[in-house]
Design a protein around this motif. Structure first.
Motif, PDB file in Angstrom:
ATOM      1  N   ARG A   1       0.913  -1.306  -0.046  1.00  0.00           N
ATOM      2  CA  ARG A   1      -0.301  -0.076  -0.037  1.00  0.00           C
ATOM      3  C   ARG A   1       1.010   1.238   0.021  1.00  0.00           C
ATOM      4  O   ARG A   1       0.672   2.002   0.692  1.00  0.00           O
ATOM      5  CB  ARG A   1      -0.811  -0.038   1.284  1.00  0.00           C
TER       6      ARG A   1
ATOM      7  N   GLN B   1     -14.488  -8.411  10.652  1.00  0.00           N
ATOM      8  CA  GLN B   1     -15.299  -9.759  10.732  1.00  0.00           C
ATOM      9  C   GLN B   1     -15.932  -9.969  11.976  1.00  0.00           C
ATOM     10  O   GLN B   1     -15.379  -9.799  13.030  1.00  0.00           O
ATOM     11  CB  GLN B   1     -14.097 -10.666  10.528  1.00  0.00           C
TER      12      GLN B   1
ATOM     13  N   LEU C   1      -8.979  -3.283   6.745  1.00  0.00           N
ATOM     14  CA  LEU C   1      -7.816  -3.574   7.528  1.00  0.00           C
ATOM     15  C   LEU C   1      -6.790  -2.316   6.997  1.00  0.00           C
ATOM     16  O   LEU C   1      -6.110  -2.604   5.934  1.00  0.00           O
ATOM     17  CB  LEU C   1      -7.577  -4.793   7.372  1.00  0.00           C
TER      18      LEU C   1
HETATM   19  C1  LIG Z   1      -2.279  -8.317   5.278  1.00  0.00           C
HETATM   20  C2  LIG Z   1      -3.845  -7.768   4.689  1.00  0.00           C
HETATM   21  C3  LIG Z   1      -3.747  -6.447   4.743  1.00  0.00           C
HETATM   22  C4  LIG Z   1      -5.014  -5.710   4.068  1.00  0.00           C
HETATM   23  N1  LIG Z   1      -5.212  -4.506   3.601  1.00  0.00           N
HETATM   24  C5  LIG Z   1      -6.336  -4.077   3.535  1.00  0.00           C
HETATM   25  C6  LIG Z   1      -6.419  -2.616   3.166  1.00  0.00           C
HETATM   26  O1  LIG Z   1      -5.480  -2.106   3.008  1.00  0.00           O
HETATM   27  N2  LIG Z   1      -7.616  -1.974   2.999  1.00  0.00           N
HETATM   28  C7  LIG Z   1      -8.730  -2.816   3.369  1.00  0.00           C
HETATM   29  O2  LIG Z   1      -9.819  -2.359   2.859  1.00  0.00           O
HETATM   30  N3  LIG Z   1      -8.859  -4.228   3.359  1.00  0.00           N
HETATM   31  C8  LIG Z   1      -7.424  -4.642   3.621  1.00  0.00           C
HETATM   32  N4  LIG Z   1      -7.529  -6.148   4.020  1.00  0.00           N
HETATM   33  C9  LIG Z   1      -8.478  -6.714   4.153  1.00  0.00           C
HETATM   34  C10 LIG Z   1      -8.802  -7.594   2.818  1.00  0.00           C
HETATM   35  O3  LIG Z   1      -9.658  -6.812   1.818  1.00  0.00           O
HETATM   36  C11 LIG Z   1      -9.757  -8.870   3.337  1.00  0.00           C
HETATM   37  O4  LIG Z   1      -8.929  -9.585   4.074  1.00  0.00           O
HETATM   38  C12 LIG Z   1     -10.307  -9.556   2.147  1.00  0.00           C
HETATM   39  O5  LIG Z   1     -11.457  -8.916   1.468  1.00  0.00           O
HETATM   40  C13 LIG Z   1     -11.193 -10.847   2.691  1.00  0.00           C
HETATM   41  O6  LIG Z   1     -11.983 -10.663   3.840  1.00  0.00           O
HETATM   42  P1  LIG Z   1     -11.829 -11.321   5.141  1.00  0.00           P
HETATM   43  O7  LIG Z   1     -10.466 -11.190   5.574  1.00  0.00           O
HETATM   44  O8  LIG Z   1     -12.685 -10.589   6.090  1.00  0.00           O
HETATM   45  O9  LIG Z   1     -12.154 -12.914   4.938  1.00  0.00           O
HETATM   46  P2  LIG Z   1     -13.581 -13.294   5.032  1.00  0.00           P
HETATM   47  O10 LIG Z   1     -14.408 -12.576   3.972  1.00  0.00           O
HETATM   48  O11 LIG Z   1     -14.132 -13.367   6.364  1.00  0.00           O
HETATM   49  O12 LIG Z   1     -13.127 -14.838   4.454  1.00  0.00           O
HETATM   50  C14 LIG Z   1     -12.272 -15.792   5.218  1.00  0.00           C
HETATM   51  C15 LIG Z   1     -12.405 -17.146   4.590  1.00  0.00           C
HETATM   52  O13 LIG Z   1     -14.017 -17.462   4.915  1.00  0.00           O
HETATM   53  C16 LIG Z   1     -14.542 -18.213   3.909  1.00  0.00           C
HETATM   54  N5  LIG Z   1     -15.730 -17.149   3.442  1.00  0.00           N
HETATM   55  C17 LIG Z   1     -16.212 -16.078   3.862  1.00  0.00           C
HETATM   56  N6  LIG Z   1     -17.130 -15.785   3.193  1.00  0.00           N
HETATM   57  C18 LIG Z   1     -17.568 -16.544   2.475  1.00  0.00           C
HETATM   58  C19 LIG Z   1     -18.812 -16.929   1.523  1.00  0.00           C
HETATM   59  N7  LIG Z   1     -19.500 -15.863   1.204  1.00  0.00           N
HETATM   60  N8  LIG Z   1     -18.826 -17.985   0.664  1.00  0.00           N
HETATM   61  C20 LIG Z   1     -17.660 -18.807   0.947  1.00  0.00           C
HETATM   62  N9  LIG Z   1     -16.788 -18.878   1.840  1.00  0.00           N
HETATM   63  C21 LIG Z   1     -16.686 -17.769   2.524  1.00  0.00           C
HETATM   64  C22 LIG Z   1     -13.534 -18.368   2.739  1.00  0.00           C
HETATM   65  O14 LIG Z   1     -12.802 -19.534   2.993  1.00  0.00           O
HETATM   66  C23 LIG Z   1     -12.779 -17.367   2.989  1.00  0.00           C
HETATM   67  O15 LIG Z   1     -11.523 -17.572   2.452  1.00  0.00           O
HETATM   68  C24 LIG Z   1      -5.980  -6.507   4.252  1.00  0.00           C
HETATM   69  C25 LIG Z   1      -5.816  -8.079   4.377  1.00  0.00           C
HETATM   70  C26 LIG Z   1      -4.770  -8.638   4.858  1.00  0.00           C
HETATM   71  C27 LIG Z   1      -4.646  -9.861   5.124  1.00  0.00           C
END
Ligand SMILES: Cc1cc2nc3c(=O)[nH]c(=O)nc-3n(C[C@H](O)[C@H](O)[C@H](O)COP(=O)(O)OP(=O)(O)OC[C@H]3O[C@@H](n4cnc5c(N)ncnc54)[C@H](O)[C@@H]3O)c2cc1C
Length: 485
Positions: A98, A146, A181
Motif C-alpha cells: 500500500r 469480521q 484493515l
Molecule cells: C495483510 C492484509 C492487508 C490488508 N489490507 C487492507 C487494506 O489496506 N484495506 C482494506 O480495505 N482491506 C485490507 N485487507 C482486508 C482484505 O481486503 C480482506 O482480508 C479480504 O477482503 C477478505 O476478507 P476477510 O479477511 O474478512 O475474509 P472473509 O471474507 O471473512 O473470508 C475468510 C474465509 O472465509 C470463507 N468465506 C467467507 N465468506 C464466504 C462466502 N460468502 N462463501 C464462501 N466462503 C466464505 C472463505 O474460506 C474465506 O477465505 C487486508 C487483508 C490482509 C490480510
C-alpha cells in the motif's frame, strides 16, 4: 506539486490517534513501529521528486504531478504509468503493498468516470485533483470487520459494527462503527472509506463512500503488533525493519465528514458501481500486479544467488526448481503486459487494462505466491536457521571467529552469507514473511472472491464459439446407413 521525502514526513506530524502496545503514539514519525516504513516511503517521494527519474507529468489541468495519479488515455500512457510504478516497487523490492500509488489509481479511476457518483461527482473530481496536486498519500478501508459473515451489514448483532451513517446534518454526515484493515493508514495523509463487499437491501446506512484526513477527531487506529519494533539492525531483518507498513483496524467514533468529502451517501448501487463500473478497480489492481511482478523478480534473484552461493545451482534438480520459479515470474509479468497490450478505451476515453488478463492472474495470485515461497524454502534448506541470533555474535570478540569460520560459503565470507540468508528468512519465515503470505492471499479479497472476478471478466464468447463450431462440424451418423452396414 510533487512532494519530497521531508515534506511527506512533516505532513504526518499531526493529532492522529494510533493505539499500540497500550499507548497512544505521540509522534508517528519517530515511533519505532513506524519510523522504518516512513523512511522508506520518504525515499519514494524523494525518488519521484528527482526529475532524472522521470516520474512527473503535466496533468490535464496543466499542473505538475506524480505519474501514479495519471488517468491513462492510451496504451502508451499505461506503459508510462507502469514504468513509474515499477520505479517505486523496485525501491521497496515489491514489499510495500500500500505505497501511495495504490489508492492514487482508484482516485484516478473514480474521477475519470464521475457519473456513477450522481450528485456527489464534483466532490470526487475536486478530491482527486486536490490529492494529485498536493501529492497526498491516501490509503483505504473498504471491508467491514469480521463479525458474522453469514449476515448482511444491517443484520449484525449491533447496528454500528461496520461503519455506517449515524446522522445526516446540513453540513455533512456523522459516521460510527469500524472497518478493516488499513494497511499503511497509520503513515498516510487521508483515508478513503467505503464497502466493496456486496450490500443487500436494508444495508443503505452502510452504502457510503467518503474521505477524511487521518487526524480527524473521533478516528482511531488499532494496528496489529509491529514487526519492526524490537529489531535492532536492518542487517538482521532487512525487510521487517524497512517495509512493515502496519495494518490497522479503523474505529469511527462519531466522526463528522463534511459534504465536500462525501462521494456516496446511502446508495447501494453507487457504492458497488464506483468500484466496478469505473476503471478504479482495474487501475488499482494494475498497480498491484506491477508491484507483484517486481516482488517475484526480487525473490527469484534471492533464490538464484543462494543456489550459486551454496553451489547447488549445478544440480539439474535445482535448475528444475529455478526453472519453475522462472515460469511463475514470467507468467505474472506476461499477464501484466498482456493486460496492458489488450487494453480498451472506455466511453470516457480512459484506457482500461484488459480485465481478462488482469483478473486472470489476480485469481491465481494466492497459488503463485505460495509456490514461489515454497520453492525458496526448499532451496535454502536449514541454512536460514544456521544463522546467529543477531549481528552481535559477528562483532563480539568472543564469538566472531566461530561465525567467520563456520558460517560461510566457498569464496564467500560470513558477512555476505549471513546477509543473504537473513534476507531469505525475512521473505519466508519471519512474522513479516507470514504476513506477506496472508497479504498476497487476501489483499484483494478472499481467494473465492478474486476467482469470481476472473470468472466474470474472462469473456466466454470466444471459447464457447470454438466449442459450438467444433460440435456443429459433426453429427449423429445416418441411422439408415448404420442399419445397412
Ligand atoms: C495483510 C492484509 C492487508 C490488508 N489490507 C487492507 C487494506 O489496506 N484495506 C482494506 O480495505 N482491506 C485490507 N485487507 C482486508 C482484505 O481486503 C480482506 O482480508 C479480504 O477482503 C477478505 O476478507 P476477510 O479477511 O474478512 O475474509 P472473509 O471474507 O471473512 O473470508 C475468510 C474465509 O472465509 C470463507 N468465506 C467467507 N465468506 C464466504 C462466502 N460468502 N462463501 C464462501 N466462503 C466464505 C472463505 O474460506 C474465506 O477465505 C487486508 C487483508 C490482509 C490480510
Amino acid at each position: 506539486m510533487v512532494r519530497n521525502g521531508k515534506q511527506y514526513v512533516d505532513s504526518l506530524k499531526d493529532n492522529r490517534r494510533i493505539y499500540i502496545n497500550g499507548e497512544i503514539v505521540e509522534d508517528v514519525t519517530t515511533h519505532p513501529a513506524f519510523k522504518g516504513i516512513i523512511q522508506s516511503f520518504a525515499n519514494l517521494y524523494d525518488l519521484a521528486a528527482d526529475p532524472s527519474n522521470d516520474m512527473i507529468y503535466t496533468t490535464e489541468d496543466g499542473t505538475q504531478a506524480n505519474k501514479v495519479f495519471m488517468i491513462p488515455r492510451s496504451r502508451e500512457d499505461l506503459a508510462i504509468r507502469r514504468k513509474a510504478i515499477t520505479k517505486w516497487a523496485e525501491a521497496t523490492c515489491g514489499f510495500a503493498g500500500r505505497s501511495p500509488d495504490h489508492v492514487a489509481g482508484f482516485l484516478a479511476g473514480f474521477s475519470s468516470y464521475p457519473e456513477v457518483f450522481g450528485e456527489y461527482q464534483q466532490n470526487v473530481h475536486d478530491f482527486y485533483k486536490y490529492a494529485r496536486d498536493e501529492d497526498l498519500f491516501v490509503t483505504y478501508v473498504i471491508i467491514p470487520p469480521q463479525v458474522d459473515r453469514s449476515k448482511a451489514a444491517h443484520e449484525q448483532e449491533e447496528k454500528y459494527l461496520p461503519v455506517g451513517v449515524l446522522e445526516e446534518r446540513e453540513d455533512g454526515i456523522v459516521v460510527r462503527g469500524s472497518q478493516m484493515l488499513g494497511t499503511s493508514a497509520a503513515v498516510s495523509n487521508y483515508l478513503f472509506v467505503s464497502c466493496i463487499t456486496p450490500l443487500r437491501p436494508g444495508d443503505e446506512d452502510y452504502a457510503i463512500s467518503f474521505v477524511l484526513p487521518l487526524d480527524t477527531p473521533g478516528l482511531k487506529l488499532y494496528p496489529r503488533p509491529s514487526y519492526a519494533m524490537g529489531k535492532e539492525a536492518v542487517y538482521d531483518y532487512p525487510l521487517s525493519t524497512q517495509f512493515d507498513e502496519s495494518d490497522s483496524l479503523m474505529v469511527f467514533d462519531d466522526v463528522f465528514i463534511p459534504w465536500k468529502h462525501v462521494f456516496v451517501n446511502k446508495n447501494i448501487e453507487a457504492t458497488r458501481d464506483q468500484f466496478h463500473k469505473t476503471p478504479a478497480h482495474v487501475l488499482g489492481n494494475n498497480q498491484a500486479q506491477i508491484r507483484l511482478c517486481t516482488k517475484i523478480k526480487f525473490i527469484i534473484g534471492v533464490a538464484r544467488k543462494i543456489t550459486e552461493m551454496g553451489g547447488t545451482d549445478k544440480f539439474p534438480q535445482v535448475q528444475e526448481r529455478l526453472g519453475e520459479l522462472a515460469s511463475l515470474a514470467a507468467t505474472v509479468e506476461g499477464m501484466l503486459l498482456a493486460s496492458e497490450y489488450e487494453c480498451t478505451l472506455d466511453k470516457n476515453g480512459t484506457a482500461r487494462p484488459s480485465a481478462r488478463f488482469l483478473f486472470g492472474i489476480v485469481g491465481m495470485q494466492d497459488q503463485v505466491y505460495a509456490n514461489v515461497i515454497k520453492i525458496l524454502r526448499e532451496l535454502v534448506g536449514g541454512g536460514v536457521l544456521q544463522m546467529p541470533s543477531s549481528y552481535h555474535e559477528m562483532v563480539n570478540p568472543e564469538t566472531r571467529d566461530d561465525i567467520r569460520q563456520y558460517i560461510r560459503a566457498s569464496g564467500v565470507d560470513s558477512e555476505a552469507r549471513i546477509k543473504l540468508y537473513r534476507l531469505a528468512w525475512d521473505i519466508i519465515g519471519s512474522e513479516f514473511a507470514g504476513r506477506h503470505q496472508q497479504y498476497e492471499m487476501f489483499y484483494n479479497g478472499a481467494p473465492f472472491v478474486v476467482r469470481g472476478h476472473a470468472f466474470r471478466n474472462y469473456g466466454y464468447n470466444e471459447p464457447l464459439e470454438l466449442v459450438e463450431r467444433f460440435l456443429s462440424s459433426y453429427s449423429l451418423p445416418d441411422k439408415d446407413a448404420h442399419v445397412q452396414s
